[in-house]
Design a protein around this motif. Structure first.
Motif, PDB file in Angstrom:
ATOM      1  N   THR A 215       0.835  -1.211   0.000  1.00 34.19           N
ATOM      2  CA  THR A 215       0.000   0.000   0.000  1.00 34.19           C
ATOM      3  C   THR A 215       0.869   1.259   0.000  1.00 34.19           C
ATOM      4  OG1 THR A 215      -0.108   0.378   2.385  1.00 34.19           O
ATOM      5  CG2 THR A 215      -1.687  -1.205   1.480  1.00 34.19           C
ATOM      6  N   ASP A 216       0.210   2.381  -0.137  1.00 34.47           N
ATOM      7  CA  ASP A 216       0.806   3.686   0.133  1.00 34.47           C
ATOM      8  C   ASP A 216       0.588   3.995   1.610  1.00 34.47           C
ATOM      9  OD1 ASP A 216       1.179   3.922  -2.630  1.00 34.47           O
ATOM     10  OD2 ASP A 216      -0.771   4.911  -2.891  1.00 34.47           O
ATOM     11  N   GLY A 217       1.198   5.062   2.080  1.00 33.50           N
ATOM     12  CA  GLY A 217       0.894   5.500   3.439  1.00 33.50           C
ATOM     13  C   GLY A 217       2.011   6.315   4.065  1.00 33.50           C
ATOM     14  N   GLY A 218       1.589   7.186   4.976  1.00 32.70           N
ATOM     15  CA  GLY A 218       2.539   7.951   5.771  1.00 32.70           C
ATOM     16  C   GLY A 218       2.208   7.765   7.236  1.00 32.70           C
ATOM     17  N   GLY A 219       3.244   7.739   8.064  1.00 30.88           N
ATOM     18  CA  GLY A 219       3.041   7.593   9.504  1.00 30.88           C
ATOM     19  C   GLY A 219       4.071   8.426  10.247  1.00 30.88           C
ATOM     20  N   ALA A 220       3.661   9.038  11.360  1.00 28.20           N
ATOM     21  CA  ALA A 220       4.594   9.886  12.112  1.00 28.20           C
ATOM     22  C   ALA A 220       4.181   9.927  13.576  1.00 28.20           C
ATOM     23  CB  ALA A 220       4.603  11.302  11.532  1.00 28.20           C
ATOM     24  N   PHE A 221       5.182  10.139  14.441  1.00 27.31           N
ATOM     25  CA  PHE A 221       4.873  10.397  15.850  1.00 27.31           C
ATOM     26  C   PHE A 221       5.892  11.348  16.444  1.00 27.31           C
ATOM     27  CE2 PHE A 221       7.963   7.250  17.424  1.00 27.31           C
ATOM     28  CZ  PHE A 221       7.977   6.291  16.433  1.00 27.31           C
ATOM     29  N   VAL A 222       5.492  11.980  17.553  1.00 29.62           N
ATOM     30  CA  VAL A 222       6.309  13.012  18.190  1.00 29.62           C
ATOM     31  C   VAL A 222       6.699  12.553  19.587  1.00 29.62           C
ATOM     32  CG1 VAL A 222       6.317  15.386  19.076  1.00 29.62           C
ATOM     33  CG2 VAL A 222       5.243  14.869  16.871  1.00 29.62           C
ATOM     34  N   LEU A 223       7.965  12.750  19.935  1.00 30.63           N
ATOM     35  CA  LEU A 223       8.510  12.366  21.235  1.00 30.63           C
ATOM     36  C   LEU A 223       9.022  13.590  21.985  1.00 30.63           C
ATOM     37  CD1 LEU A 223      10.733   9.502  19.795  1.00 30.63           C
ATOM     38  CD2 LEU A 223       8.647   9.155  21.112  1.00 30.63           C
TER      39      LEU A 223
END
Lengths: 391, 117
Positions: A215-223
């Motif tokens: 698939t396509d996709g973007g993922g992100a998180f902040v620490l």
């Protein structure tokens, strides 16, 4: 040696996804930026607050530079280690060290891929990668990778422990069961054990449903550091333990095809967190193929070596089962844009926030995330995350 | 001066599988190395492989272009104590079965012991 001073020292305060499934017309940087923006907003910050960056890309060697330019940030901490799909779980350790040392205050971990709909398609990427990183002792035999390498692992596991194809199929069916409860999941049609067994063969013992989505996709998180997380608008999720291990690159170089480096990464994460398998409420196990969660359950101590097949029988890891695994639907049914690590972390955070709707695991306080990387379970990164109660 | 990879390749092109053996720990080494990954020794001597081994794991690749037949990819544990990728050509490939090596067009092809190719 356990790094226990890092336990609870940092928190995930924001998460974001974008374009999970098909995102035609969007570039990799655009998908990354959409997810990054959503994560930063979720954390109650602005992009100007981001002074640490962790990112990786399978095609572009100096990817952190592409990302800093595009996002318009000038981070004081830059981490681009690429050990495959586990990278974004592994980044937690480096980010924790940097945050604790005061090098930076807010780290953005981010990823994006348009491998499904991009004009430079999967076939072209594979050809390019194989020429830039040749495997001279495997290439003449044309393994169809990554499926063939994991198929060799599965075949050996079946030979050594009597694991069966229906047991592998249980993993795919459980993932689909969860995906059916997740509006963000890409594949939500009903799926039975028979469907998995009767699917077109890819590299035996794997048929198409034993292999993850493309698939396509973007993922992100902040620490951020834990004390700073108290001001965040969302319930914070704390990093209790993390460990990374890598033992080889190719399937030919894997010492025992039934034992992955998560034996080590898991021990390190457990030692740092002070928790063990019995303390974990929900698991996100990188499921590139149906054999992966079985190996992880064994190597991370949820069952004995060789008993992963029987362990997953009877819907044990699906909705309503005794151990919730891959509650978003995993890479098998939710999203798999080439590197899945960010999505495993994001789903763990959403479960610990209690924001998962129909698929919410009631009372989840501690989550285990296991990242898998490389063509041959080569790198493993394990993280244990928890709510404020677990501190 | 050729490195070990190139030495290995030249031998294979001439029809012979050669393996490094470490003087320090007496273990065979594969893939070829500058130093022994087991003991760190640098005295590695080339010897021809004996050609016997056992199938360690095996898969059949079905994702092939139209008109092509599925093909085997196996990991074989050689009697020297190293494991490597090759193709097993046999009526039925079974993990644990004894196989015999031949080098064909610089590739490692194995047949079940007693089966003539």
């Amino acid at each position: 040696m356990s790094g226990s001073s890092l336990r609870g020292s940092i928190a995930i305060t924001g998460v974001g996804t974008a374009g999970c499934g098909e995102a035609a017309g969007l570039s990799e940087l655009e998908l990354l930026a959409l997810a990054a923006h959503a994560a930063v907003v979720d954390a109650g910050l602005t992009m100007a607050d981001i002074d640490g960056l962790c990112t990786a890309n399978l095609n572009i060697a100096m990817w952190p530079l592409n990302v800093v330019e595009y996002l318009g940030i000038r981070p004081t901490f830059i981490e681009g280690t690429n050990i495959g799909g586990s990278a974004f779980v592994a980044h937690l350790l480096q980010a924790a060290l940097a945050l604790q040392a005061g090098i930076c205050n807010a780290v953005l971990v981010c990823y994006g891929s348009n491998q499904r709909t991009g004009t430079f398609g999967r076939r072209e990427r594979t050809i390019a990668r194989n020429s830039l990183d040749p495997a001279p002792y495997e290439a003449p035999y044309a393994p169809f990778n990554p499926p063939s390498s994991y198929a060799l692992i599965a075949a050996r596991h079946m030979h050594q422990y009597g694991t069966t194809r229906p047991q592998l199929a249980e993993v795919a069916v459980a993932a689909r069961g969860w995906a059916r409860l997740n509006p963000e999941a890409f594949s939500r049609d009903p799926l039975s054990i028979e469907d998995v067994l009767n699917a077109r063969m890819v590299s035996d013992p794997f048929g198409t449903h034993d292999c993850c989505l493309v698939t396509d996709g973007g993922g992100a998180f902040v620490l951020t550091r834990a004390e700073r997380a108290k001001d965040a608008p969302q319930p914070s999720v704390y990093m209790l333990g993390v460990g990374t291990a890598a033992w080889h690159r190719t399937i030919s170089g894997m010492a025992d095809l039934t034992i992955t480096p998560s034996v080590d990464s898991g021990c390190r994460a457990y030692a740092m967190s002070g928790l063990g398998p019995a303390d974990i409420d929900v698991l996100q196990l990188y499921d590139a193929f149906t054999i992966n969660p079985i190996l992880a359950l064994e190597d991370l101590g949820f069952c004995a070596k060789g008993e992963g097949g029987p362990f997953v029988e009877g819907g044990a890891i699906g909705p309503g089962g005794r151990l919730p695994v891959n509650t978003n639907g995993g890479g098998l049914s939710c999203v798999q844009p080439n590197m899945y690590g960010t999505f495993a972390v994001i789903e763990a955070v959403r479960q610990l926030r209690g924001s998962c709707g129909d698929r919410q695991v009631a009372g989840a306080r501690a989550a285990l995330v296991n990242g898998n990387g490389g063509n041959a379970a080569a790198s493993q990164a394990t993280a244990i995350l928890g709510t404020a109660e677990t501190l | 001066m050729n490195g070990p990879d190139e030495e290995f390749r030249l031998a294979l092109e001439s029809g012979e599988l050669r393996l490094q053996h470490c003087d320090g720990c007496a273990r065979a080494v594969f893939p070829p190395r500058i130093f022994c990954p087991h003991c760190g020794g640098t005295a590695l001597a080339w010897r021809p492989a004996q050609g016997g081994g056992e199938v360690y794991s095996s898969t059949t690749v079905h994702m092939v272009p139209k008109g092509q037949a599925p093909y085997n990819v196996s990991l074989v544990a050689l009697d020297e104590g190293v494991r490597l990728m090759g193709r097993v050509e046999g009526r039925q490939v079974v993990i644990g079965q004894r196989v015999t090596l031949r080098v064909e067009k610089a590739a490692l092809i194995f047949s079940p012991e007693g089966e003539t190719p």
